[in-house]
Design a protein around this motif. Structure first.
Motif, PDB file in Angstrom:
ATOM      1  N   VAL A 178      42.557 148.218   3.265  1.00 11.01           N
ATOM      2  CA  VAL A 178      43.063 147.850   4.590  1.00 11.01           C
ATOM      3  C   VAL A 178      43.697 146.466   4.524  1.00 11.01           C
ATOM      4  O   VAL A 178      43.045 145.491   4.114  1.00 11.01           O
ATOM      5  CB  VAL A 178      41.936 147.864   5.648  1.00 11.01           C
ATOM      6  N   LEU A 179      44.961 146.384   4.915  1.00 12.48           N
ATOM      7  CA  LEU A 179      45.670 145.100   4.913  1.00 12.48           C
ATOM      8  C   LEU A 179      45.246 144.263   6.114  1.00 12.48           C
ATOM      9  O   LEU A 179      44.807 144.787   7.135  1.00 12.48           O
ATOM     10  CB  LEU A 179      47.188 145.347   4.963  1.00 12.48           C
ATOM     11  N   GLY A 180      45.416 142.942   5.986  1.00  4.20           N
ATOM     12  CA  GLY A 180      45.052 142.038   7.078  1.00  4.20           C
ATOM     13  C   GLY A 180      46.263 141.640   7.917  1.00  4.20           C
ATOM     14  O   GLY A 180      47.406 141.818   7.500  1.00  4.20           O
ATOM     15  N   ASP A 181      45.994 141.099   9.099  1.00  3.49           N
ATOM     16  CA  ASP A 181      47.073 140.619   9.962  1.00  3.49           C
ATOM     17  C   ASP A 181      47.443 139.183   9.593  1.00  3.49           C
ATOM     18  O   ASP A 181      46.825 138.573   8.724  1.00  3.49           O
ATOM     19  CB  ASP A 181      46.672 140.731  11.437  1.00  3.49           C
ATOM     20  N   TRP A 182      48.463 138.678  10.237  1.00  2.00           N
ATOM     21  CA  TRP A 182      48.972 137.327   9.952  1.00  2.00           C
ATOM     22  C   TRP A 182      48.740 136.401  11.154  1.00  2.00           C
ATOM     23  O   TRP A 182      49.515 135.485  11.393  1.00  2.00           O
ATOM     24  CB  TRP A 182      50.472 137.392   9.597  1.00  2.00           C
ATOM     25  N   TYR A 183      47.697 136.628  11.948  1.00  2.00           N
ATOM     26  CA  TYR A 183      47.471 135.835  13.158  1.00  2.00           C
ATOM     27  C   TYR A 183      47.122 134.377  12.844  1.00  2.00           C
ATOM     28  O   TYR A 183      47.579 133.465  13.497  1.00  2.00           O
ATOM     29  CB  TYR A 183      46.372 136.470  14.016  1.00  2.00           C
ATOM     30  N   THR A 184      46.276 134.162  11.831  1.00  2.00           N
ATOM     31  CA  THR A 184      45.819 132.796  11.542  1.00  2.00           C
ATOM     32  C   THR A 184      46.142 132.344  10.127  1.00  2.00           C
ATOM     33  O   THR A 184      45.918 131.197   9.765  1.00  2.00           O
ATOM     34  CB  THR A 184      44.290 132.690  11.758  1.00  2.00           C
ATOM     35  N   GLN A 185      46.694 133.276   9.318  1.00  2.00           N
ATOM     36  CA  GLN A 185      47.066 132.987   7.928  1.00  2.00           C
ATOM     37  C   GLN A 185      47.886 134.166   7.406  1.00  2.00           C
ATOM     38  O   GLN A 185      47.845 135.242   8.004  1.00  2.00           O
ATOM     39  CB  GLN A 185      45.807 132.838   7.061  1.00  2.00           C
ATOM     40  N   GLY A 186      48.616 133.958   6.323  1.00  2.00           N
ATOM     41  CA  GLY A 186      49.298 135.083   5.703  1.00  2.00           C
ATOM     42  C   GLY A 186      48.275 135.975   5.022  1.00  2.00           C
ATOM     43  O   GLY A 186      47.197 135.512   4.650  1.00  2.00           O
ATOM     44  N   SER A 187      48.594 137.257   4.860  1.00  2.00           N
ATOM     45  CA  SER A 187      47.656 138.199   4.257  1.00  2.00           C
ATOM     46  C   SER A 187      48.454 139.173   3.388  1.00  2.00           C
ATOM     47  O   SER A 187      49.375 139.827   3.879  1.00  2.00           O
ATOM     48  CB  SER A 187      46.906 138.941   5.367  1.00  2.00           C
ATOM     49  N   VAL A 188      48.119 139.220   2.107  1.00  2.00           N
ATOM     50  CA  VAL A 188      48.917 139.985   1.148  1.00  2.00           C
ATOM     51  C   VAL A 188      47.997 140.792   0.238  1.00  2.00           C
ATOM     52  O   VAL A 188      46.981 140.273  -0.238  1.00  2.00           O
ATOM     53  CB  VAL A 188      49.769 139.030   0.266  1.00  2.00           C
ATOM     54  N   LEU A 189      48.349 142.045  -0.014  1.00  3.79           N
ATOM     55  CA  LEU A 189      47.670 142.831  -1.046  1.00  3.79           C
ATOM     56  C   LEU A 189      48.518 142.761  -2.310  1.00  3.79           C
ATOM     57  O   LEU A 189      49.691 143.126  -2.294  1.00  3.79           O
ATOM     58  CB  LEU A 189      47.489 144.285  -0.604  1.00  3.79           C
ATOM     59  N   VAL A 190      47.905 142.242  -3.369  1.00  2.00           N
ATOM     60  CA  VAL A 190      48.604 142.066  -4.642  1.00  2.00           C
ATOM     61  C   VAL A 190      48.065 143.099  -5.633  1.00  2.00           C
ATOM     62  O   VAL A 190      46.870 143.087  -5.959  1.00  2.00           O
ATOM     63  CB  VAL A 190      48.377 140.633  -5.183  1.00  2.00           C
ATOM     64  N   CYS A 237      43.933 145.984  -7.465  1.00  2.00           N
ATOM     65  CA  CYS A 237      44.490 145.368  -6.251  1.00  2.00           C
ATOM     66  C   CYS A 237      43.534 144.315  -5.698  1.00  2.00           C
ATOM     67  O   CYS A 237      42.320 144.528  -5.678  1.00  2.00           O
ATOM     68  CB  CYS A 237      44.732 146.429  -5.183  1.00  2.00           C
ATOM     69  N   THR A 238      44.094 143.176  -5.250  1.00  2.00           N
ATOM     70  CA  THR A 238      43.274 142.153  -4.597  1.00  2.00           C
ATOM     71  C   THR A 238      43.917 141.715  -3.286  1.00  2.00           C
ATOM     72  O   THR A 238      45.132 141.560  -3.197  1.00  2.00           O
ATOM     73  CB  THR A 238      43.083 140.902  -5.484  1.00  2.00           C
ATOM     74  N   LEU A 239      43.069 141.507  -2.276  1.00  2.00           N
ATOM     75  CA  LEU A 239      43.532 140.993  -0.992  1.00  2.00           C
ATOM     76  C   LEU A 239      43.565 139.478  -1.067  1.00  2.00           C
ATOM     77  O   LEU A 239      42.565 138.848  -1.434  1.00  2.00           O
ATOM     78  CB  LEU A 239      42.593 141.454   0.128  1.00  2.00           C
ATOM     79  N   GLN A 240      44.716 138.906  -0.747  1.00  2.00           N
ATOM     80  CA  GLN A 240      44.865 137.447  -0.809  1.00  2.00           C
ATOM     81  C   GLN A 240      45.350 136.908   0.532  1.00  2.00           C
ATOM     82  O   GLN A 240      45.902 137.650   1.339  1.00  2.00           O
ATOM     83  CB  GLN A 240      45.874 137.065  -1.899  1.00  2.00           C
ATOM     84  N   THR A 241      45.138 135.617   0.738  1.00  2.00           N
ATOM     85  CA  THR A 241      45.636 134.980   1.963  1.00  2.00           C
ATOM     86  C   THR A 241      46.598 133.856   1.598  1.00  2.00           C
ATOM     87  O   THR A 241      46.589 133.353   0.469  1.00  2.00           O
ATOM     88  CB  THR A 241      44.484 134.415   2.818  1.00  2.00           C
ATOM     89  N   ARG A 242      47.425 133.482   2.554  1.00  2.23           N
ATOM     90  CA  ARG A 242      48.370 132.374   2.402  1.00  2.23           C
ATOM     91  C   ARG A 242      48.217 131.471   3.616  1.00  2.23           C
ATOM     92  O   ARG A 242      48.410 131.939   4.746  1.00  2.23           O
ATOM     93  CB  ARG A 242      49.805 132.879   2.344  1.00  2.23           C
ATOM     94  N   ALA A 243      47.891 130.205   3.387  1.00  2.00           N
ATOM     95  CA  ALA A 243      47.722 129.274   4.511  1.00  2.00           C
ATOM     96  C   ALA A 243      49.064 129.053   5.212  1.00  2.00           C
ATOM     97  O   ALA A 243      50.102 129.036   4.561  1.00  2.00           O
ATOM     98  CB  ALA A 243      47.165 127.961   4.009  1.00  2.00           C
ATOM     99  N   PHE A 244      49.039 128.887   6.509  1.00  2.00           N
ATOM    100  CA  PHE A 244      50.271 128.616   7.283  1.00  2.00           C
ATOM    101  C   PHE A 244      50.878 127.298   6.861  1.00  2.00           C
ATOM    102  O   PHE A 244      50.177 126.378   6.477  1.00  2.00           O
ATOM    103  CB  PHE A 244      49.961 128.575   8.779  1.00  2.00           C
TER     104      PHE A 244
END
Ligand code: OKV
Ligand code: MN
Length: 240
Positions: free
Chosen positions: A215-227, A233-240
Motif C-alpha cells: 500500500v502506497l502512502g499519501d503526500w500530505y506531510t511528506q513525500g512517499s515512494v515505493l522503490v 520493494c521498500t517504502l520510503q519517504t521524502r521530507a518536504f
C-alpha cells in the motif's frame, strides 16, 4: 534497475509545498529509475484536460522532461483525477493504463491499481463512482463550459467535505475478500495500490501461496515512494 511507484499526492494550488517536493522528486530521483508508475490521485481534482491551470502545466512540463530522458511514465486514474485524459497524457509524455493492470515486476506478475475499487463496503462511494464513471454522464459533463464544470466540482467537493462520502474515504479500508478475489482473478501474488493512505507491506496468503499487498502512502506531510529493485520493494519517504 529501479522501478518507482507513487500515488495520492493530491496536488492542488493550495499546497505548493507538496508540488515542490514532487517536482524535486521528478528532477532528482526519477531520472535514475527505469520506470515511474503513478497510481492515481496525483491531483486533488480534475474537471477536464482543457482546464490548463498553471499547476497542471507545471506538472505536465516536469513529466515531459522526465519522459524526454527516456524514462517511461505510466498513469492509472484515482478517484479524484479520473477525468485525466489523452491530451494531458500526451503533453506529459505519459501512458494511461486501465484501472487494473498486471505488470512484470522483476519477474513477479504484479497487479497495480488505485485501490478505490477494493473498498466495496463503502456503498455510498461506489454508487457515486458508478455515476461519474458512466460514459454518457461524462460526455454530458464535458459538453458543459469550463466555468460550469469548475462550479460543479467546487459544489461536490464542498458537499463531500462533511459528508459520509469523505469520511468513509478516510475511515474505510480495503475489503480483504475483494483483495483476494481480484488477485486470484488476475493470477498474481503481488498487488500494489494506494488510496487508503495506509502505507504498509502486508504479507498475505492466496490459498497456499505466500503473497504481498503493498500500500502506497499519501503526500500530505511528506513525500512517499515505493522503490522496487531485483532485491525487493521498500517504502520510503521524502521530507518536504
Ligand atoms: C473528484 C471527488 C470531487 C471523491 C461530475 C460528472 C456530474 C464528473 C464530475 C465533478 C467533481 C471530478 C469530476 C472531485 C472526486 C470529489 C468530491 C469527493 C470521494 C459529474 C462527471 F456530477 F456532473 F455528473 N466531476 N470533480 N470525491 O472536483 O475533481 O472521490 S472533482
Ligand atoms: Mn484515492
Amino acid at each position: 534497475m529501479t522501478v518507482l511507484f507513487i500515488s495520492d499526492l493530491h496536488l492542488s494550488p493550495t499546497h505548493p509545498e507538496i508540488t515542490q517536493c514532487f517536482l524535486r522528486f521528478l528532477k532528482e530521483d526519477a531520472p535514475k529509475a527505469s520506470a515511474l508508475y503513478v497510481l492515481g490521485d496525483l491531483f486533488e481534482s480534475w474537471i477536464g484536460d482543457d482546464d490548463g491551470t498553471p499547476l497542471q502545466i507545471e506538472v505536465a512540463d516536469a513529466f515531459k522532461a522526465l519522459s524526454d530522458l527516456g524514462i517511461p511514465i505510466y498513469f492509472i486514474h484515482g478517484n479524484r483525477d479520473f477525468l485525466v485524459g489523452k491530451r494531458f497524457a500526451k503533453a506529459s509524455g505519459m501512458t494511461l493504463l486501465p484501472e487494473h493492470h498486471v505488470i512484470d515486476l522483476f519477474g513477479k506478475p504484479t497487479l497495480i491499481m488505485h485501490g478505490d475499487t477494493l473498498c466495496i463496503q463503502d456503498e455510498g462511494y461506489q454508487r457515486y463512482r458508478k455515476k461519474v464513471h458512466n460514459p454518457l454522464i461524462q460526455w454530458l459533463f464535458f459538453r458543459l463550459p469550463l466555468f460550469v464544470r469548475r462550479r460543479i466540482g467546487e459544489k461536490i467537493r464542498a458537499g463531500s467535505t462533511k459528508s459520509n462520502m469523505e469520511k468513509s474515504e478516510d475511515i474505510m479500508d480495503v475489503d480483504q475478500s475483494e483483495v483476494l478475489r481480484v488477485m486470484k482473478d488476475n493470477g498474481v501474488t503481488q498487488l500494489i495500490h494506494g488510496h487508503t493512505h495506509r502505507p504498509d507491506i502486508h504479507d498475505i496468503r492466496i490459498g497456499n501461496d505466500p503473497a504481498q499487498r503493498i500500500v502506497l502512502g499519501d503526500w500530505y506531510t511528506q513525500g512517499s515512494v515505493l522503490v522496487c529493485t531485483e532485491e525487493g520493494c521498500t517504502l520510503q519517504t521524502r521530507a518536504f
